[in-house]
Design a protein around this motif. Structure first.
Motif, PDB file in Angstrom:
ATOM      1  N   SER A   1     -33.990  46.488  17.798  1.00 45.06           N
ATOM      2  CA  SER A   1     -34.804  47.114  16.765  1.00 45.06           C
ATOM      3  C   SER A   1     -36.261  46.910  17.101  1.00 45.06           C
ATOM      4  O   SER A   1     -36.903  46.008  16.584  1.00 45.06           O
ATOM      5  CB  SER A   1     -34.490  46.506  15.397  1.00 45.06           C
ATOM      6  N   PRO A   2     -36.774  47.739  17.985  1.00 45.87           N
ATOM      7  CA  PRO A   2     -38.176  47.576  18.389  1.00 45.87           C
ATOM      8  C   PRO A   2     -39.120  47.629  17.193  1.00 45.87           C
ATOM      9  O   PRO A   2     -40.144  46.997  17.200  1.00 45.87           O
ATOM     10  CB  PRO A   2     -38.425  48.747  19.335  1.00 45.87           C
TER      11      PRO A   2
ATOM     12  N   ARG B   1     -37.627  48.781  10.409  1.00 45.51           N
ATOM     13  CA  ARG B   1     -37.782  49.916   9.517  1.00 45.51           C
ATOM     14  C   ARG B   1     -37.672  49.465   8.068  1.00 45.51           C
ATOM     15  O   ARG B   1     -36.764  48.712   7.710  1.00 45.51           O
ATOM     16  CB  ARG B   1     -36.676  50.926   9.824  1.00 45.51           C
TER      17      ARG B   1
ATOM     18  N   GLN C   1     -39.470  55.608   8.194  1.00 43.98           N
ATOM     19  CA  GLN C   1     -38.998  56.709   9.038  1.00 43.98           C
ATOM     20  C   GLN C   1     -38.229  57.686   8.165  1.00 43.98           C
ATOM     21  O   GLN C   1     -37.460  57.265   7.298  1.00 43.98           O
ATOM     22  CB  GLN C   1     -38.059  56.174  10.133  1.00 43.98           C
TER      23      GLN C   1
ATOM     24  N   GLU D   1     -28.058  60.239   6.896  1.00 44.84           N
ATOM     25  CA  GLU D   1     -28.483  59.305   7.955  1.00 44.84           C
ATOM     26  C   GLU D   1     -27.312  58.566   8.610  1.00 44.84           C
ATOM     27  O   GLU D   1     -27.257  58.434   9.824  1.00 44.84           O
ATOM     28  CB  GLU D   1     -29.477  58.254   7.450  1.00 44.84           C
TER      29      GLU D   1
ATOM     30  N   PHE E   1     -31.796  57.366  13.374  1.00 44.97           N
ATOM     31  CA  PHE E   1     -32.896  56.412  13.517  1.00 44.97           C
ATOM     32  C   PHE E   1     -32.504  55.219  14.378  1.00 44.97           C
ATOM     33  O   PHE E   1     -32.758  54.071  14.039  1.00 44.97           O
ATOM     34  CB  PHE E   1     -33.411  55.978  12.133  1.00 44.97           C
TER      35      PHE E   1
ATOM     36  N   THR F   1     -32.754  53.513  18.306  1.00 40.72           N
ATOM     37  CA  THR F   1     -33.629  53.553  19.476  1.00 40.72           C
ATOM     38  C   THR F   1     -32.857  54.114  20.671  1.00 40.72           C
ATOM     39  O   THR F   1     -33.342  54.946  21.418  1.00 40.72           O
ATOM     40  CB  THR F   1     -34.144  52.144  19.789  1.00 40.72           C
TER      41      THR F   1
ATOM     42  N   GLU G   1     -27.975  50.294  19.533  1.00 40.96           N
ATOM     43  CA  GLU G   1     -27.811  50.094  18.092  1.00 40.96           C
ATOM     44  C   GLU G   1     -26.458  50.624  17.607  1.00 40.96           C
ATOM     45  O   GLU G   1     -25.888  50.116  16.651  1.00 40.96           O
ATOM     46  CB  GLU G   1     -28.953  50.767  17.336  1.00 40.96           C
TER      47      GLU G   1
END
Lengths: 443, 443
Positions: free
Chosen positions: A9-10, A13, A30, B208, B240, B242, B246
């Motif tokens: 998770s750079p 969020r 986001q 999502e 969402f 990366t 994930e």
């Protein structure tokens, strides 16, 4: 040579709904650009994520110019400071923001998704479902559906039921010869299953109490607001019942569990759609078909006695009556004439022209059908013979009954119909993500 | 005129597993006559219900004669006294019993259901599934399946996913032209869906994070121990991200949740089948496809470099290697060559011949496929063009990507394959209630 999997998770969020708990801190949100408002000295970008809306405020010519360049529905990442502002959605907004696009610039949606109401007709919505369903009002029924199914399963899990997965392709169109879809099965004819009826009964012999939540298929030639060619059937079946009453008692628990779960897990969707969840009485009022006809004859100026089924207008009248007399939005009508029920229906002891079956009326419409089934092999043979049907196509189905089956019964509830009634929608397609019907096979 | 619905229970039924808590009391048990043993001065009837076995002891000529008259698998109700007896199953038996049949006398089952092992071949079992599955050893995998799906859903619910229900009938055979079942849809051609891939991606734009647990259909012309024409696909998709890592992290949580739920809800089934549940490491070891090929070349005496996929023997070798080197029964192989992945797969940044995709190997076999997907409209057009495909048949699918889609990915896990691996079964059909394949369309 080898690395190990981690949650990468750079950025951390923050969901829109979490912003009020992070006031004064640096946050990254986001989502889709729901609405852009460009004023003289400020640009507001409102992002939509799965939790709600988040507003970011851009001031100064450079920031305003960057913010102004993104069309609505573009996916953005915005980093800034969570700042309290009573005027903003949720009482908080993102200030001093920087913005980056996570998607290409979005083409204009088929209609404005940010408007509080939906400025589109049903065909437009259905033609563009993947985009249209992003509108909070159009998404909401599906959040309610998801919660409903969760409530159905949880309730039955608690009651000792086992979930099953049964074939959707069958060799013969047994339950009703009409309205089946034909398939080419490796060169042999086959059919889409109209219900898991036979399988769930057979599985009572294995697990006693079973349920399935899956698709069923009806080649309905009707183009109405109520008919779908594929819908999601919530099916349950249980053994060792005395009669249909125990099935009704389980159904009552299921309805209470579904309603409670919708309230808990889809409260926002309910609020958005002004859904008033029904109270499920400890005991749902119940009236026998014959008594219902007497009542209708006495009070409606019509005389339905002798008819083998209830007319839609009569279902509505009885629903009203149950609400008036018993304060209940649910009503069980029991004992439907055998003539109108499937051959596996158990007759009513002592009055064999009636059956140990029921419909559940909810807000004027039939929502659930169920009842006690035959469980003795010889009763099945007699029932088929009485209808002039050969037992041969049913051989696989009947086999289980030769080897000991307990008294049992069950019910089936159409998920889309339930959600439609609950939300007061004018068409069952509003409660179906991608409807399939006489005219619609896409998207 | 009207009565109200109540839980009608003329007898209070005691489940077999509850008997030890009712010693000294009058009880009524109900179930299938699992085994009848007639000795000189006593008849033992062992009933089977959904919780286990209950033994009743009949002494005296009259009682013995009544008890002796019921063939195995007949459904019986036995009332008597729960009496401690260390020799009886569960340490308790029903004494001074009276017995009543709830079904007609059962015809002999296709094989003895009471034997500790299963004295029947797989075809016999499948031909007589409704009865055969009553055998505790044959029922057990399906209890494990049910618990697995429950664990899948609960884990994803906790992570903010929404359950969806998508069409099983589609207008074009998009994902792969071959192996589709054709349907006559009101006179138009249509196909059974091979996966919910396109729908779950579109729904990332709405919720999502989504999942679906439903049937998928493959017209597999292969008659093997691993192929089914209908199976239950556990699908998840999330936005969402990366990259694929994930998705792998979510899958790790799902596997841990499924395993834990199986242990908790299907512990008896696991014990019966000697299932050893795998430990799911905090971090599942991971190896890139290119590195896996280097490893295989260095250690197996074969050189698979240049091949676009792993051979089954190589999957087994890598699984063994992961167990030996990392103590894990799970191994992620990442970065599969783009040439072998579907067109919607996201390439690996910097090494576009590889992909941001993965397979999960479990005990020597591929169990899950997943990865990051393309999310920009222009990337889809380029990917289709590179494969020489027209975008036209994909128009409905591609529409969502014109309107802003976030980076996303997902995975699909075949339920029957999972259960097969977990139970060590020799054929996926043992983990399928009513299998459908090249040769089998009944029962």
């Amino acid at each position: 040579m080898i690395s190990e999997t981690a949650t990468v998770s750079p950025v951390h969020r923050t969901l829109a709904a979490e912003l009020p708990r992070r006031i004064g801190r640096q946050v990254t949100v986001q989502g889709w650009l729901h609405r852009r408002r460009t004023l003289k000295s400020v640009v507001f970008l409102v992002l939509r994520d799965r939790s709600g809306l988040a507003q970011a405020v851009f001031t100064g010519p450079e920031a305003m110019s960057v913010a102004d360049g993104h069309p609505e529905e573009t996916v953005l990442q915005i980093t800034g400071t969570a700042t309290a502002n009573p005027q903003a959605p949720g009482g908080v907004e993102v200030t001093s923001p920087t913005v980056a696009a996570l998607s290409g610039p979005a083409a204009p949606p088929p209609f404005d998704l940010y408007r509080p109401s939906v400025p589109a007709t049903l065909p437009t919505i259905l033609d563009h479902a993947p985009i249209a369903l992003r509108h909070p009002l159009l998404r909401a029924p599906h959040a309610i559906s998801a919660a409903s199914v969760a409530g159905f399963r949880t309730t039955l899990d608690t009651l000792g039921f086992t979930e099953i997965h049964t074939p959707k392709v069958v060799a013969s169109a047994t339950e009703s010869g009409a309205n089946v879809f034909a398939i080419d099965w490796f060169g042999s004819p086959a059919y889409l299953a109209q219900s898991p009826q036979f399988f769930k009964q057979a599985m009572v012999g294995v697990f006693e109490r079973v349920y399935e939540t899956g698709p069923v298929f009806r080649a309905e030639p009707h183009d109405t607001a109520r008919h779908l060619a594929q819908y999601t059937s919530l099916d349950a079946e249980l053994g060792f019942v005395t009669d249909h009453r125990e099935v009704m008692a389980v159904l009552r628990e299921v309805l209470a569990g579904m309603t409670a779960t919708v309230g808990r897990q889809a409260g926002e969707a309910c609020a958005l759609l002004d859904v008033e969840l029904p109270a499920v009485p400890e005991r749902i009022p119940e009236i026998h078909f014959a008594e219902a006809q007497e009542l209708l004859a006495a009070h409606t100026g019509e005389d339905p006695r002798g008819e083998p089924d209830l007319a839609p207008a009569h279902e509505r009248w009885l629903s009203q009556w149950a609400l008036r007399e018993h304060g209940s939005e649910f009503l069980f009508v029991t004992g439907y004439p055998m003539a109108k029920r499937p051959f596996y229906t158990h007759p009513e002891p002592g009055r064999p022209e009636y059956s140990n079956s029921f419909d559940l009326l909810f807000r004027g419409l039939e929502l659930v059908t169920g009842g006690q089934r035959l469980h003795r092999h010889e009763d099945y043979l007699a029932a088929l013979a009485a209808r002039g049907e050969s037992p041969e196509p049913y051989a696989g189905y009947l086999a289980a009954f030769r080897h000991g089956m307990p008294p049992h019964g069950g019910f089936a509830l159409g998920l889309e119909r339930w959600t439609t009634r609950l939300t007061g929608a004018d068409n069952v397609r509003r409660a179906t993500l991608f409807p399939r019907d006489l005219h619609r096979l896409t998207p």
